[in-house]
Enzyme design. Structure first.
Site, PDB file in Angstrom:
ATOM      1  N   TYR A   1       0.834  -1.201   0.000  1.00 14.44           N
ATOM      2  CA  TYR A   1       0.000   0.000   0.000  1.00 14.44           C
ATOM      3  C   TYR A   1       0.875   1.260   0.000  1.00 14.44           C
ATOM      4  O   TYR A   1       0.610   2.202  -0.738  1.00 14.44           O
ATOM      5  CB  TYR A   1      -0.936  -0.021   1.210  1.00 14.44           C
ATOM      6  CG  TYR A   1      -1.990   1.041   1.182  1.00 14.44           C
ATOM      7  CD1 TYR A   1      -3.146   0.884   0.419  1.00 14.44           C
ATOM      8  CD2 TYR A   1      -1.846   2.215   1.919  1.00 14.44           C
ATOM      9  CE1 TYR A   1      -4.127   1.863   0.393  1.00 14.44           C
ATOM     10  CE2 TYR A   1      -2.823   3.196   1.896  1.00 14.44           C
ATOM     11  CZ  TYR A   1      -3.953   3.022   1.137  1.00 14.44           C
ATOM     12  OH  TYR A   1      -4.917   3.993   1.105  1.00 14.44           O
TER      13      TYR A   1
ATOM     14  N   ASN B   1       6.577 -11.516  11.766  1.00 10.20           N
ATOM     15  CA  ASN B   1       5.619 -10.436  11.525  1.00 10.20           C
ATOM     16  C   ASN B   1       6.352  -9.108  11.392  1.00 10.20           C
ATOM     17  O   ASN B   1       6.845  -8.550  12.368  1.00 10.20           O
ATOM     18  CB  ASN B   1       4.598 -10.360  12.669  1.00 10.20           C
ATOM     19  CG  ASN B   1       3.532  -9.315  12.423  1.00 10.20           C
ATOM     20  OD1 ASN B   1       3.596  -8.552  11.474  1.00 10.20           O
ATOM     21  ND2 ASN B   1       2.552  -9.275  13.306  1.00 10.20           N
TER      22      ASN B   1
ATOM     23  N   GLU C   1      -7.773   8.744  10.525  1.00 10.43           N
ATOM     24  CA  GLU C   1      -8.778   9.454  11.315  1.00 10.43           C
ATOM     25  C   GLU C   1      -9.874   8.555  11.857  1.00 10.43           C
ATOM     26  O   GLU C   1     -10.707   8.993  12.632  1.00 10.43           O
ATOM     27  CB  GLU C   1      -9.400  10.558  10.445  1.00 10.43           C
ATOM     28  CG  GLU C   1      -8.388  11.603  10.018  1.00 10.43           C
ATOM     29  CD  GLU C   1      -8.991  12.620   9.065  1.00 10.43           C
ATOM     30  OE1 GLU C   1     -10.169  12.481   8.680  1.00 10.43           O
ATOM     31  OE2 GLU C   1      -8.272  13.556   8.696  1.00 10.43           O
TER      32      GLU C   1
ATOM     33  N   CYS D   1       2.559  -2.074   5.991  1.00 11.81           N
ATOM     34  CA  CYS D   1       2.595  -0.890   6.836  1.00 11.81           C
ATOM     35  C   CYS D   1       1.180  -0.348   7.007  1.00 11.81           C
ATOM     36  O   CYS D   1       0.449  -0.186   6.026  1.00 11.81           O
ATOM     37  CB  CYS D   1       3.487   0.170   6.179  1.00 11.81           C
ATOM     38  SG  CYS D   1       3.560   1.722   7.091  1.00 11.81           S
TER      39      CYS D   1
ATOM     40  N   HIS E   1     -10.482   2.236  11.666  1.00  9.94           N
ATOM     41  CA  HIS E   1     -10.024   1.201  10.730  1.00  9.94           C
ATOM     42  C   HIS E   1      -8.590   0.770  11.054  1.00  9.94           C
ATOM     43  O   HIS E   1      -8.248  -0.410  10.933  1.00  9.94           O
ATOM     44  CB  HIS E   1     -10.123   1.716   9.291  1.00  9.94           C
ATOM     45  CG  HIS E   1      -9.740   0.702   8.263  1.00  9.94           C
ATOM     46  ND1 HIS E   1     -10.473  -0.436   8.037  1.00  9.94           N
ATOM     47  CD2 HIS E   1      -8.697   0.658   7.407  1.00  9.94           C
ATOM     48  CE1 HIS E   1      -9.898  -1.142   7.078  1.00  9.94           C
ATOM     49  NE2 HIS E   1      -8.817  -0.495   6.679  1.00  9.94           N
TER      50      HIS E   1
ATOM     51  N   ILE F   1      -0.620   2.914   8.764  1.00  9.96           N
ATOM     52  CA  ILE F   1      -0.404   4.227   9.379  1.00  9.96           C
ATOM     53  C   ILE F   1      -1.742   4.721   9.924  1.00  9.96           C
ATOM     54  O   ILE F   1      -2.762   4.678   9.225  1.00  9.96           O
ATOM     55  CB  ILE F   1       0.173   5.230   8.360  1.00  9.96           C
ATOM     56  CG1 ILE F   1       1.537   4.737   7.858  1.00  9.96           C
ATOM     57  CG2 ILE F   1       0.294   6.616   8.991  1.00  9.96           C
ATOM     58  CD1 ILE F   1       2.159   5.593   6.758  1.00  9.96           C
TER      59      ILE F   1
ATOM     60  N   ALA G   1      -2.880  -5.300   4.485  1.00 11.37           N
ATOM     61  CA  ALA G   1      -2.370  -6.057   5.633  1.00 11.37           C
ATOM     62  C   ALA G   1      -3.331  -7.153   6.088  1.00 11.37           C
ATOM     63  O   ALA G   1      -2.900  -8.193   6.578  1.00 11.37           O
ATOM     64  CB  ALA G   1      -2.063  -5.106   6.789  1.00 11.37           C
ATOM     65  N   LEU G   2      -4.630  -6.942   5.925  1.00  9.17           N
ATOM     66  CA  LEU G   2      -5.593  -7.964   6.327  1.00  9.17           C
ATOM     67  C   LEU G   2      -5.509  -9.215   5.457  1.00  9.17           C
ATOM     68  O   LEU G   2      -5.868 -10.310   5.899  1.00  9.17           O
ATOM     69  CB  LEU G   2      -7.018  -7.417   6.301  1.00  9.17           C
ATOM     70  CG  LEU G   2      -7.360  -6.441   7.425  1.00  9.17           C
ATOM     71  CD1 LEU G   2      -8.751  -5.844   7.200  1.00  9.17           C
ATOM     72  CD2 LEU G   2      -7.269  -7.114   8.782  1.00  9.17           C
TER      73      LEU G   2
END
Length: 183
Positions: free
Chosen positions: A28, A115, A88, A83, A91, A85, A59-60
């Protein structure tokens, strides 16, 4: 800041048989992902291992890809990279917690997984942690997977069942026994 602290690092894992590792990365943040992969690949190659890299959307999906590869391929160990980050919304918490939990559950099933999915507050934290010449979290994740693989090989690989190995029944063959003599 974590980069100024001193940490103990285990010696590199050593192997007498070939090692094949799957690196699963969520690109991503592509430049961060590329650094993580570079660090992981270098660590695997340093111990004489071979590796393959696959990309997944996020990541999921990393744990799912590892689970599929375990069922359908022949990898010895896995490195999970990506990654997340903080944004707001909540999630961030869902992605961090669920990807980590899924990787842990796969590990408890006997998979050797390192991991290296970064969970950070901002891009700069990710950059510092990802740099192969810096904190090298990709290399650290590969080293973790390789250490788990070394333990697996040391302890004889996986066994069927959980908890204990049932005793073998004594086999009688034409007057001789394949076990201790019992009077």
């Amino acid at each position: 800041m974590a980069s100024s602290e001193t940490h103990h690092v285990l010696d590199r894992a050593e192997f007498d048989k070939p090692v094949k590792v799957l690196i699963v990365v969520a690109p991503y943040y592509k430049d961060i992902a590329d650094q993580l992969v570079a660090g992981a690949a270098a660590e695997i190659e340093a111990c004489g291992g071979l590796h393959e890299t696959v990309e997944v959307p996020g990541a999921l999906e990393v744990p799912t890809a590892i689970g599929i590869a375990e069922r359908m391929s022949n990898f010895d160990a896995y490195v999970a990279l990506g990654c997340v980050i903080r944004g707001e919304t909540t999630h961030y918490d869902t992605v961090c917690n669920d990807s980590s939990r899924a990787l842990t559950l796969l590990g408890l099933q006997g998979l050797c997984i390192g991991n290296g999915i970064l969970t950070v507050e901002n891009y700069e934290q990710a950059r510092v942690r990802a740099e192969a010449a810096g904190q090298n979290k990709g290399g650290g994740a590969a080293a973790a997977a390789l250490h788990l693989l070394a333990l697996t090989r040391k302890w004889g690989g996986s066994r069927k069942g959980v908890g204990f190995v049932p005793a073998r029944e004594e086999i009688q063959i034409a007057g001789s026994s394949k076990g201790p003599d019992i009077a």
